[in-house]
Write a protein that holds these residues in place. Structure first.
Motif, PDB file in Angstrom:
ATOM      1  N   HIS A  93       1.505  -0.709  16.501  1.00 17.09           N
ATOM      2  CA  HIS A  93       2.619  -1.194  15.676  1.00 17.09           C
ATOM      3  C   HIS A  93       3.170  -0.050  14.837  1.00 17.09           C
ATOM      4  O   HIS A  93       2.519   0.978  14.653  1.00 17.09           O
ATOM      5  N   ARG A  94       4.393  -0.282  14.336  1.00 22.92           N
ATOM      6  CA  ARG A  94       5.045   0.683  13.453  1.00 22.92           C
ATOM      7  C   ARG A  94       5.172   0.076  12.054  1.00 22.92           C
ATOM      8  O   ARG A  94       5.446  -1.115  11.902  1.00 22.92           O
ATOM      9  N   GLU A  95       4.998   0.923  11.056  1.00 17.61           N
ATOM     10  CA  GLU A  95       5.054   0.446   9.677  1.00 17.61           C
ATOM     11  C   GLU A  95       6.374  -0.253   9.375  1.00 17.61           C
ATOM     12  O   GLU A  95       6.402  -1.295   8.717  1.00 17.61           O
ATOM     13  N   MET A 102       0.205  -2.604   1.735  1.00 20.95           N
ATOM     14  CA  MET A 102      -0.425  -3.853   2.168  1.00 20.95           C
ATOM     15  C   MET A 102      -1.730  -3.634   2.930  1.00 20.95           C
ATOM     16  O   MET A 102      -2.532  -4.560   3.069  1.00 20.95           O
ATOM     17  N   GLY A 103      -1.932  -2.444   3.411  1.00 19.43           N
ATOM     18  CA  GLY A 103      -3.124  -2.133   4.197  1.00 19.43           C
ATOM     19  C   GLY A 103      -2.913  -0.796   4.878  1.00 19.43           C
ATOM     20  O   GLY A 103      -1.946  -0.080   4.591  1.00 19.43           O
ATOM     21  N   PHE A 104      -3.808  -0.436   5.793  1.00 17.06           N
ATOM     22  CA  PHE A 104      -3.750   0.865   6.466  1.00 17.06           C
ATOM     23  C   PHE A 104      -3.413   0.691   7.941  1.00 17.06           C
ATOM     24  O   PHE A 104      -4.105  -0.035   8.663  1.00 17.06           O
ATOM     25  N   MET A 105      -2.360   1.385   8.371  1.00 15.79           N
ATOM     26  CA  MET A 105      -1.989   1.366   9.784  1.00 15.79           C
ATOM     27  C   MET A 105      -3.054   2.049  10.639  1.00 15.79           C
ATOM     28  O   MET A 105      -3.146   1.787  11.841  1.00 15.79           O
ATOM     29  N   THR A 106      -3.836   2.912  10.030  1.00 16.67           N
ATOM     30  CA  THR A 106      -4.847   3.669  10.768  1.00 16.67           C
ATOM     31  C   THR A 106      -6.177   2.938  10.860  1.00 16.67           C
ATOM     32  O   THR A 106      -7.140   3.474  11.412  1.00 16.67           O
ATOM     33  N   ASN A 107      -6.247   1.734  10.323  1.00 11.60           N
ATOM     34  CA  ASN A 107      -7.450   0.908  10.438  1.00 11.60           C
ATOM     35  C   ASN A 107      -7.115  -0.295  11.316  1.00 11.60           C
ATOM     36  O   ASN A 107      -6.176  -1.035  11.023  1.00 11.60           O
ATOM     37  N   ARG A 108      -7.861  -0.487  12.384  1.00 14.67           N
ATOM     38  CA  ARG A 108      -7.521  -1.536  13.354  1.00 14.67           C
ATOM     39  C   ARG A 108      -7.513  -2.928  12.718  1.00 14.67           C
ATOM     40  O   ARG A 108      -6.645  -3.751  12.999  1.00 14.67           O
ATOM     41  N   LEU A 109      -8.489  -3.212  11.859  1.00 18.50           N
ATOM     42  CA  LEU A 109      -8.549  -4.540  11.243  1.00 18.50           C
ATOM     43  C   LEU A 109      -7.348  -4.775  10.328  1.00 18.50           C
ATOM     44  O   LEU A 109      -6.752  -5.847  10.336  1.00 18.50           O
ATOM     45  N   ASP A 110      -6.981  -3.755   9.548  1.00 16.73           N
ATOM     46  CA  ASP A 110      -5.808  -3.874   8.677  1.00 16.73           C
ATOM     47  C   ASP A 110      -4.536  -4.049   9.498  1.00 16.73           C
ATOM     48  O   ASP A 110      -3.680  -4.884   9.186  1.00 16.73           O
ATOM     49  N   GLU A 111      -4.402  -3.246  10.544  1.00 21.31           N
ATOM     50  CA  GLU A 111      -3.203  -3.341  11.379  1.00 21.31           C
ATOM     51  C   GLU A 111      -3.097  -4.730  12.015  1.00 21.31           C
ATOM     52  O   GLU A 111      -2.018  -5.333  12.024  1.00 21.31           O
ATOM     53  N   ASP A 112      -4.204  -5.232  12.543  1.00 19.00           N
ATOM     54  CA  ASP A 112      -4.188  -6.568  13.136  1.00 19.00           C
ATOM     55  C   ASP A 112      -3.843  -7.623  12.089  1.00 19.00           C
ATOM     56  O   ASP A 112      -3.115  -8.587  12.373  1.00 19.00           O
ATOM     57  N   ARG A 113      -4.341  -7.447  10.881  1.00 19.10           N
ATOM     58  CA  ARG A 113      -4.062  -8.402   9.815  1.00 19.10           C
ATOM     59  C   ARG A 113      -2.571  -8.391   9.454  1.00 19.10           C
ATOM     60  O   ARG A 113      -1.950  -9.440   9.285  1.00 19.10           O
ATOM     61  N   LEU A 114      -1.985  -7.199   9.388  1.00 19.09           N
ATOM     62  CA  LEU A 114      -0.571  -7.093   9.031  1.00 19.09           C
ATOM     63  C   LEU A 114       0.354  -7.548  10.153  1.00 19.09           C
ATOM     64  O   LEU A 114       1.516  -7.856   9.910  1.00 19.09           O
ATOM     65  N   ALA A 115      -0.153  -7.591  11.370  1.00 21.46           N
ATOM     66  CA  ALA A 115       0.651  -8.047  12.505  1.00 21.46           C
ATOM     67  C   ALA A 115       0.446  -9.525  12.804  1.00 21.46           C
ATOM     68  O   ALA A 115       1.132 -10.087  13.659  1.00 21.46           O
ATOM     69  N   ASP A 116      -0.490 -10.166  12.107  1.00 27.29           N
ATOM     70  CA  ASP A 116      -0.798 -11.575  12.335  1.00 27.29           C
ATOM     71  C   ASP A 116       0.077 -12.441  11.421  1.00 27.29           C
ATOM     72  O   ASP A 116      -0.055 -12.373  10.195  1.00 27.29           O
ATOM     73  N   PRO A 117       0.972 -13.258  11.983  1.00 28.40           N
ATOM     74  CA  PRO A 117       1.861 -14.076  11.149  1.00 28.40           C
ATOM     75  C   PRO A 117       1.113 -14.959  10.164  1.00 28.40           C
ATOM     76  O   PRO A 117       1.580 -15.175   9.038  1.00 28.40           O
ATOM     77  N   ARG A 118      -0.054 -15.460  10.546  1.00 33.48           N
ATOM     78  CA  ARG A 118      -0.820 -16.324   9.636  1.00 33.48           C
ATOM     79  C   ARG A 118      -1.348 -15.538   8.440  1.00 33.48           C
ATOM     80  O   ARG A 118      -1.311 -16.015   7.295  1.00 33.48           O
ATOM     81  N   ARG A 119      -1.827 -14.317   8.683  1.00 34.94           N
ATOM     82  CA  ARG A 119      -2.337 -13.506   7.584  1.00 34.94           C
ATOM     83  C   ARG A 119      -1.205 -13.018   6.684  1.00 34.94           C
ATOM     84  O   ARG A 119      -1.347 -12.936   5.466  1.00 34.94           O
ATOM     85  N   ILE A 120      -0.064 -12.696   7.309  1.00 32.29           N
ATOM     86  CA  ILE A 120       1.100 -12.291   6.510  1.00 32.29           C
ATOM     87  C   ILE A 120       1.560 -13.447   5.634  1.00 32.29           C
ATOM     88  O   ILE A 120       1.945 -13.264   4.473  1.00 32.29           O
ATOM     89  N   ALA A 121       1.519 -14.665   6.174  1.00 33.64           N
ATOM     90  CA  ALA A 121       1.894 -15.838   5.380  1.00 33.64           C
ATOM     91  C   ALA A 121       0.952 -16.006   4.188  1.00 33.64           C
ATOM     92  O   ALA A 121       1.387 -16.346   3.081  1.00 33.64           O
ATOM     93  N   GLN A 122      -0.341 -15.740   4.399  1.00 30.67           N
ATOM     94  CA  GLN A 122      -1.298 -15.817   3.300  1.00 30.67           C
ATOM     95  C   GLN A 122      -1.008 -14.769   2.223  1.00 30.67           C
ATOM     96  O   GLN A 122      -1.042 -15.051   1.024  1.00 30.67           O
ATOM     97  N   MET A 123      -0.719 -13.554   2.661  1.00 33.57           N
ATOM     98  CA  MET A 123      -0.401 -12.490   1.714  1.00 33.57           C
ATOM     99  C   MET A 123       0.889 -12.793   0.967  1.00 33.57           C
ATOM    100  O   MET A 123       0.994 -12.551  -0.250  1.00 33.57           O
ATOM    101  N   ALA A 124       1.885 -13.337   1.683  1.00 37.98           N
ATOM    102  CA  ALA A 124       3.154 -13.677   1.040  1.00 37.98           C
ATOM    103  C   ALA A 124       2.950 -14.780   0.002  1.00 37.98           C
ATOM    104  O   ALA A 124       3.549 -14.746  -1.083  1.00 37.98           O
TER     105      ALA A 124
END
Length: 380
Positions: free
Chosen positions: A168-170, A330-352
């Motif tokens: 993904h891209r930031e 919001m997290g680190f693009m260089t960490n797989r777990l963070d990247e997956d979290r930021l790309a997950d609509p459900r997790r983004i909804a939680q953060m929002a």
């Protein structure tokens, strides 16, 4: 009849049929109206907007979004692209028929200089003095108390991709998060929201400050995603303006930097102006720190935070004097777990949701607006 003559006659007949088909198709295709001119008149209490066209316009919808933008959509209209400075209650306007295909209808957007509402909308036929068709919108100043205004800044965009993750891209993740957060704030009915970008377009850092300065929001939040050579580093962090950034902003104000122009001091009393700018900066830094702390508390309940998660820096998007501003990584693009979290609509909804609750907490707390208001009034 010779063979060549027969072929020529057959070719001529075919061309005639093709021409007739094209003529029939052109006749069946409906003529579309074209907006030829947009006029504005009146004053700060009442403003009339007139769209002139060669055929009657069919309005599909008209609404004032967050008391800041009048958004009108029309039925099919010929391609027209225009923009211009406003007047009265309208600070600026643009009309286009969506040549890029992002919307399904042509749209007129009126940026409002203050809270306003639609008083009337009607169409007028051609007359002897006005040969074209006219669509009229009357706006009046709204008596409603303005809700807090929040500017949400999605980092990067266009050719500026930001940090690159594994897949993904930031710039894409920040925009997705900004749109979700803006929708949640608007749906609450408690806030007005302005986005520095709503699609994959490049917005220069100075232009982001210009947008914020023009809107004079109660809060500015810039969304980003971090990167690190250590792929194990993960979690969110929030930045507020550092001492060096504060000095940089003050120097920019004294030089009347274009991206800080609404805070430029007057020339008649530089000592007083410098003091007022300093008061505004102190107010903004205190409020920024308060919001950052609350934001991190809320985000820590739904995801990881980095160590020493509240940090200070001189990022340009934090430089606006008198405007509480926070940059959220919001997290680190260089960490797989963070990247997956930021790309997950459900997790983004939680953060929002967590960010929206932090905004609620911030505006629910008692605050002293005096220093900010004095500085803003003086600077104008």
């Amino acid at each position: 009849m010779t063979a060549p003559a027969s072929r020529r006659r057959l070719l001529g007949a075919s061309l005639a049929v093709l021409a007739m088909g094209r003529a029939a198709s052109a006749a069946a295709r409906p003529l579309l109206p074209a907006v030829t001119r947009i006029r504005l008149g009146d004053d700060m209490s009442r403003t009339r907007v007139v769209l002139e066209s060669d055929m009657p316009l069919q309005e599909v919808s008209a609404e004032v979004v967050d008391g800041l933008v009048l958004d009108l959509s029309f039925g099919a209209v010929a391609k027209v692209e225009m923009t211009g400075a406003g007047r009265g209650l309208v600070s600026q306007w643009d009309f286009d028929s969506d040549p890029k295909g992002f919307r399904d209808r042509p749209r007129l957007r009126l940026a409002l200089s203050g809270p306003a509402e639609i008083k009337a909308r009607f169409s007028l036929p051609p007359t002897e003095g006005a040969p074209g068709y006219r669509y009229v919108i009357d706006l009046v100043a709204s008596r409603k108390s303005p809700r807090p205004l929040i500017v949400i800044d999605a980092g990067h965009g266009g050719h500026d991709t930001g940090a690159l993750g594994f897949s993904h891209r930031e710039k894409d993740l920040t925009l997705a998060a900004a749109l979700v957060l803006a929708a949640g704030l608007r749906q609450s009915g408690a806030y007005r929201v302005v986005l520095t970008r709503e699609d994959d377009t490049f917005v220069a850092l100075s232009d982001r400050l210009v947008i914020a300065q023009a809107a004079q929001p109660d809060l500015f939040l810039s969304l980003h995603a971090d990167s690190s050579p250590n792929c194990n580093v993960c979690g969110a962090s929030a930045y507020t303006l550092s001492d060096s950034g504060t000095a940089r902003a003050a120097r920019g104000v004294s030089r009347r930097a274009s991206f800080l122009r609404t805070a430029a001091p007057r020339q008649d009393d530089n000592d007083v102006d410098a003091m007022l700018v300093d008061l505004g900066q102190r107010f903004a830094r205190n409020c920024s720190a308060r919001f950052a702390a609350g934001l991190l508390d809320r985000l820590g309940a739904v995801g990881p935070l980095v160590a020493r998660s509240h940090r200070e820096a001189g990022f340009m998007v934090l430089l606006s004097p008198q405007i509480p501003s926070v940059l959220l990584e919001m997290g680190f693009m260089t960490n797989r777990l963070d990247e997956d979290r930021l790309a997950d609509p459900r997790r983004i909804a939680q953060m929002a949701t967590a960010a929206r609750l932090a905004v609620d907490d911030y505006f629910a707390a008692p605050r002293d607006f005096a220093s900010r208001d004095v500085a803003i009034v003086r600077s104008r």
